[in-house]
Design an enzyme around this catalytic site. Structure first.
Site, short mmCIF file in Angstrom:
data_model
loop_
_atom_site.label_atom_id
_atom_site.label_comp_id
_atom_site.label_asym_id
_atom_site.label_seq_id
_atom_site.Cartn_x
_atom_site.Cartn_y
_atom_site.Cartn_z
N HIS A 3 0.82 -1.20 0.00
CA HIS A 3 0.00 0.00 0.00
C HIS A 3 0.86 1.26 0.00
O HIS A 3 1.93 1.31 0.62
CB HIS A 3 -0.91 0.03 1.23
CG HIS A 3 -2.13 -0.82 1.09
ND1 HIS A 3 -2.96 -0.76 -0.01
CD2 HIS A 3 -2.69 -1.75 1.93
CE1 HIS A 3 -3.96 -1.61 0.15
NE2 HIS A 3 -3.81 -2.24 1.31
N CYS B 3 -0.08 2.46 -4.71
CA CYS B 3 -0.88 3.64 -4.99
C CYS B 3 -0.09 4.90 -4.61
O CYS B 3 0.74 4.87 -3.69
CB CYS B 3 -2.18 3.60 -4.19
SG CYS B 3 -3.26 2.24 -4.63
#
Length: 383
Positions: free
Chosen positions: A192, A248
């Site tokens: 992440h 991301c």
């Protein structure tokens, strides 16, 4: 009572008495420190470092020049974790890599392809680019929700190689420590990525980019400023660093001063508005990110029916294997084209953040940045 560890050099499984502080591997001769798992009441809940961890840090950290982070504090880079030769000297490591993959198991936003990504990247480095396994540190683990504690799993049973914030920071220092002219360094991360407001006027868009270690809910994220200070700023002349980040909001995760805009076929200035210069110490750094700073990255099985992978990682490896003489520009073009094709066909049903938060059409454009401008369609991509 006995405990089990894995040799840092040859990965041989070892069984040692619980009271032991180190063990010599009978297979390769590596001396491995024994790190006992800290109890929740001391190390984790109170935020204290256990004595075994202090011993590990003393073992890893040498009396070398200190590196300053973005806040002005400093910490010593660790000595090489690769094995010693028979004379007791550390062999030169012209190619060195740190590979991190975090799955966040049992969490709402868990990732299923990160471990696959790391293993595929390791195979690319060893089989295609000649990296030695002993010069590659692989940090992988799943994260459980219970009390935010770290539970070693089948992916990694050695607590030193779980991608906690402290372990990642230690390994990044190892990556650049003692680097010399001709060295090729690689930092790979699959997990992440998030953003947070920038209060130092370092970012043109007003946000710092971050990566999320396995314990980020307790210990915090690793910010782009700190990544720059640890692995970009120390790069000496003749040293090359490649960061490949499949997460991301990862576009400018290294805070490099030059960003290549593929649509305009030109480099644009990404230096901090504050006027602070973010350069290397003579080396060159490249970063290939899965998406731009304001975008998300896909985790999908559409590209390989047998496994789930990060879209950018899978395509990059596939393209490079098919053309070892590919340039940076052509590589970027092929990654973006294949992601666009897959997106138009609706293949990216799953994502690293729920589609309902960002819409069903997941725009993901890989981004190339560097510490200096260069002809992207002439220079060949090489790790």
């Amino acid at each position: 009572m006995v405990i089990k560890i894995v040799c840092l050099r040859c990965r041989q499984k070892l069984t040692v008495p619980a009271y032991a502080e180190k063990i010599t591997c009978g297979k390769c001769g590596e001396v491995n420190p024994i790190i006992k798992k800290p109890s929740p009441a001391t190390s984790l809940e109170q935020g204290k470092i256990s004595k075994p961890m202090e011993k590990l840090k003393k073992l890893l950290l040498g009396n070398t020049q200190r590196l300053s982070d973005s806040s002005g504090s400093s910490s010593s880079p660790p000595s090489k974790l690769c094995a010693l030769d028979e004379s007791g000297n550390q062999p030169p490591a012209k190619k060195r890599a740190v590979l991190c993959g975090v799955s966040y198991k049992k969490w709402k936003y868990k990732l299923k392809g990160t471990i696959n990504d790391v293993m595929n990247m390791k195979t690319l480095l060893t089989q295609t680019y000649g990296f030695l396994e002993r010069n590659i540190l692989v940090l992988t683990a799943l994260m459980t929700k219970k009390q935010y504690l770290i539970q070693p799993t089948e992916e990694e049973s050695d607590t030193r190689l779980i991608p906690t914030k402290a372990n990642i920071e230690t390994c990044l220092k190892w990556l650049v420590n003692g680097c010399q002219k001709g060295d090729s360094l690689v930092f790979y991360y699959s997990g992440h990525g998030l953003r947070q407001p920038d209060f130092n006027q370092d970012e043109r868009d007003g946000f710092d980019e971050t990566i999320c270690p396995v314990d980020f809910l307790r210990e915090g994220m690793i910010v782009d400023n700190d990544i720059y200070a640890t692995i970009v700023k120390p790069l000496s002349e003749g040293v090359t660093l490649h960061a490949i980040v499949d997460a991301c909001h990862s576009g400018t995760i290294l805070d490099l001063e030059h960003v290549y805009e593929r649509d305009k076929r030109m480099w644009v200035d990404n230096s901090p508005p504050s006027g602070v210069r973010k350069k290397t110490s003579g080396g060159i750094a490249y970063s290939i990110s899965a998406c731009e700073d304001n975008q998300i990255a896909a985790d999908t099985s559409a590209l390989n029916s047998k496994t789930i992978n990060g879209a950018m990682t899978y395509i990059l490896i596939d393209v490079v294997r098919g053309n070892l003489n590919i340039t940076y520009g052509d590589l970027l073009d092929q990654i973006e084209t294949r992601i666009e094709d897959a997106n138009q066909q609706g293949w990216f049903g799953g994502s690293r953040i729920l589609s309902k938060l960002f819409g069903p059409n997941l725009t993901q454009k890989p981004l190339l940045s560097a510490s200096e401008e260069f002809p992207v369609y002439e220079r060949k991509f090489k790790l």
